[in-house]
Design an enzyme around this catalytic site. Structure first.
Site, short mmCIF file in Angstrom:
data_model
loop_
_atom_site.label_atom_id
_atom_site.label_comp_id
_atom_site.label_asym_id
_atom_site.label_seq_id
_atom_site.Cartn_x
_atom_site.Cartn_y
_atom_site.Cartn_z
N ASP A 44 0.91 -1.21 0.03
CA ASP A 44 -0.11 0.09 0.04
C ASP A 44 0.74 1.25 0.18
O ASP A 44 0.27 2.26 0.31
CB ASP A 44 -1.02 0.00 1.22
CG ASP A 44 -0.24 -0.20 2.61
OD1 ASP A 44 0.98 -0.53 2.25
OD2 ASP A 44 -0.98 0.34 3.58
N GLU A 45 2.00 0.93 -0.39
CA GLU A 45 3.04 2.23 -0.21
C GLU A 45 4.01 2.35 -1.37
O GLU A 45 4.63 1.38 -1.72
CB GLU A 45 3.85 2.51 0.88
CG GLU A 45 3.04 2.41 2.55
CD GLU A 45 3.93 2.59 3.68
OE1 GLU A 45 4.63 3.32 3.72
OE2 GLU A 45 3.77 1.52 4.62
#
Length: 266
Positions: A118-119
């Site tokens: 998610d990054e």
């Protein structure tokens, strides 16, 4: 003098513009998007109790308000929040959302480096003449992810990967934070030293024994002091706190060469 100028033209090095995009409460946000009935409730995505994985993997902001923390056991979370709604993870769906977000990022630069599911870091230094400055691109990414995918991201903008990452953590959800050389001491230096990437609890405890409790404290110490206390990792922390992180953002799909292979079980 004019002959010298023509013989040795000035070389201007453009300061990098690095973005760090962080998908807010990612697993929980995806679950609430897939099942909108969950949105009014405190929600935690948890592992399977029967398979001895009964811990909180992610939570939404309503659960966070009750003190629910990632990594704690489900029973502990329910003690804090009796009305907590527990859902099982759906990793295939998370991968779809992650891929969709990175496809949006890739429209603005081919330097998109995944830090986790998610990054991502983005180097948009060479893209600004097309799409605007770092803040404009960050705001555009937030809008597109929100409208096209249905979840939110927070984006940090800075001249290096470390401070861009801290920028995305600084304000959530759905926010852009720009860390510049002019405001870094105001925004980041008062923060706990454990907010700096790669400073865990044990390193934070070791630094506290030497009076280093904030990122500003760390930045004020010499490289030699930190190396004496922490060895080689002390040098890395000094570089990070000084804003000297020069590590490049890898291109999408680029991987470091494999140096070793390990196998473990917990």
């Amino acid at each position: 003098e004019n002959n010298l100028k023509s013989a040795f033209p000035l070389i201007f090095i453009m300061e990098r513009t690095i973005l760090h995009a962080d998908m807010n409460n990612f697993f929980a946000s995806v679950e609430c998007f897939l099942n909108p009935k969950l949105k009014p409730y405190p929600v935690a995505v948890c592992g399977n109790v029967e398979e001895r994985h009964g811990i909180v993997l992610a939570k939404n902001y309503k659960a966070k308000a009750f003190g629910v923390r990632t990594g704690e056991a489900i029973w502990q979370a329910k003690q804090k929040c009796p009305d907590l709604v527990v859902v099982n993870p759906h990793y295939e769906e998370y991968m779809k959302f992650s891929k969709a977000a990175r496809e949006i990022y890739g429209y603005y630069t081919d330097q998109v480096e995944a830090f986790s599911i998610d990054e991502s870091w983005l180097d948009v230094t060479g893209s600004q003449h097309l799409f605007g400055d770092g803040r404009v691109i960050a705001d555009t990414l937030r809008r597109r992810v929100r409208e096209e995918i249905g979840i939110t991201i927070s984006v940090g903008v800075s001249w290096n990967k470390t401070f861009a990452k801290m920028g995305s953590d600084y304000k959530k959800p759905d926010a852009t934070t720009v860390i510049t050389r002019e405001n870094v001491s105001e925004l980041l230096y008062p923060l706990p030293v454990t907010d700096l990437i790669f400073v865990g609890e044990s390193v934070g405890t070791a630094l506290a024994q030497h009076g280093v409790r904030t990122i500003g404290d760390l930045a004020s110490r010499s490289r030699e002091e930190l190396e004496a206390w922490l060895g080689k990792s002390g040098e890395g922390l000094w570089i990070a706190a000084q804003g000297l992180d020069s590590s490049p953002v890898k291109r999408y799909g680029e991987r470091d060469p494999v140096k070793s292979v390990g196998n473990g079980m917990t």
